[in-house]
Structures are given as C-alpha cells and as structure tokens.
Design a protein around this motif. Sequence first.
Motif, PDB file in Angstrom:
ATOM      1  N   LEU A 137       0.824  -1.207   0.000  1.00 35.12           N
ATOM      2  CA  LEU A 137       0.000   0.000   0.000  1.00 35.12           C
ATOM      3  C   LEU A 137       0.860   1.260   0.000  1.00 35.12           C
ATOM      4  O   LEU A 137       0.335   2.361   0.038  1.00 35.12           O
ATOM      5  CB  LEU A 137      -0.957  -0.013   1.201  1.00 35.12           C
ATOM      6  CG  LEU A 137      -1.968  -1.156   1.216  1.00 35.12           C
ATOM      7  CD1 LEU A 137      -2.767  -1.156   2.506  1.00 35.12           C
ATOM      8  CD2 LEU A 137      -2.904  -1.064   0.014  1.00 35.12           C
ATOM      9  N   ALA A 138       2.179   1.086  -0.053  1.00 34.84           N
ATOM     10  CA  ALA A 138       3.105   2.201  -0.066  1.00 34.84           C
ATOM     11  C   ALA A 138       3.564   2.450  -1.512  1.00 34.84           C
ATOM     12  O   ALA A 138       4.259   1.620  -2.082  1.00 34.84           O
ATOM     13  CB  ALA A 138       4.304   1.906   0.822  1.00 34.84           C
ATOM     14  N   PRO A 139       3.157   3.572  -2.121  1.00 33.25           N
ATOM     15  CA  PRO A 139       3.492   3.842  -3.519  1.00 33.25           C
ATOM     16  C   PRO A 139       5.000   3.749  -3.828  1.00 33.25           C
ATOM     17  O   PRO A 139       5.376   3.269  -4.888  1.00 33.25           O
ATOM     18  CB  PRO A 139       2.988   5.262  -3.758  1.00 33.25           C
ATOM     19  CG  PRO A 139       1.928   5.469  -2.736  1.00 33.25           C
ATOM     20  CD  PRO A 139       2.350   4.655  -1.549  1.00 33.25           C
ATOM     21  N   GLN A 140       5.843   4.167  -2.903  1.00 32.81           N
ATOM     22  CA  GLN A 140       7.283   4.118  -3.161  1.00 32.81           C
ATOM     23  C   GLN A 140       7.815   2.678  -3.258  1.00 32.81           C
ATOM     24  O   GLN A 140       8.854   2.447  -3.854  1.00 32.81           O
ATOM     25  CB  GLN A 140       8.052   4.910  -2.093  1.00 32.81           C
ATOM     26  CG  GLN A 140       8.022   4.352  -0.697  1.00 32.81           C
ATOM     27  CD  GLN A 140       6.813   4.768   0.125  1.00 32.81           C
ATOM     28  OE1 GLN A 140       5.830   5.268  -0.412  1.00 32.81           O
ATOM     29  NE2 GLN A 140       6.873   4.556   1.427  1.00 32.81           N
ATOM     30  N   GLU A 141       7.100   1.716  -2.712  1.00 33.43           N
ATOM     31  CA  GLU A 141       7.510   0.315  -2.792  1.00 33.43           C
ATOM     32  C   GLU A 141       7.050  -0.353  -4.080  1.00 33.43           C
ATOM     33  O   GLU A 141       7.541  -1.401  -4.457  1.00 33.43           O
ATOM     34  CB  GLU A 141       6.989  -0.460  -1.582  1.00 33.43           C
ATOM     35  CG  GLU A 141       7.639  -0.039  -0.300  1.00 33.43           C
ATOM     36  CD  GLU A 141       7.089  -0.784   0.896  1.00 33.43           C
ATOM     37  OE1 GLU A 141       6.232  -1.662   0.722  1.00 33.43           O
ATOM     38  OE2 GLU A 141       7.518  -0.467   2.026  1.00 33.43           O
ATOM     39  N   LEU A 142       6.084   0.250  -4.732  1.00 35.04           N
ATOM     40  CA  LEU A 142       5.559  -0.322  -5.981  1.00 35.04           C
ATOM     41  C   LEU A 142       6.423   0.117  -7.124  1.00 35.04           C
ATOM     42  O   LEU A 142       6.542  -0.438  -8.132  1.00 35.04           O
ATOM     43  CB  LEU A 142       4.100   0.102  -6.194  1.00 35.04           C
ATOM     44  CG  LEU A 142       3.152  -0.382  -5.104  1.00 35.04           C
ATOM     45  CD1 LEU A 142       1.766   0.224  -5.330  1.00 35.04           C
ATOM     46  CD2 LEU A 142       3.060  -1.894  -5.112  1.00 35.04           C
TER      47      LEU A 142
END
Length: 75
Positions: free
Chosen positions: A70-75
């Motif tokens: 749910l963390a955009p930076q991890e996607l």
Amino acid sequence: MSIYFGGGTPSLWRPDCVASAIDRIVGHYGVRAGDLEITLEANPTDCEPGRLAAWRAAGVNRISIGIQSLAPQEL
C-alpha cells in the motif's frame, strides 16, 4: 468444488475468455456452474464497476484482491 483463476493477472483476461474457460471446465467435469465457487484474482485497480459486472456475467462469484504493497514508493 471451485474454480480459481489466479497467479499472474487473470483480471486482464477479457470476460468472454473467462466465460469460455468456465464453460469448458463445467462441461468437462459435468457440474453446474451455479454449484461452484468461481474465484478470479484481481488487482485493486482492475475492480471497476464495469469489469466487476462483466466478470459476474461470465460466472465469477468471488473476487480475490491481491495487494503487494500500500506504499506507492515500494511499488
């Protein structure tokens, strides 16, 4: 008995292809589609009203939503 469309991104299949696969499986095993739990794994962004309705019309009666993060930076 159940049918599970999972792994990869089956939510990108055209609904008519999902319906065709369900029809072939049901025909092969001689069961009624209404007696089955039919699950399609989907990305959250694929769960739009039109797609949900099309999957339902194809015979899908359960959605499994896959979330990697749910963390955009991890996607």
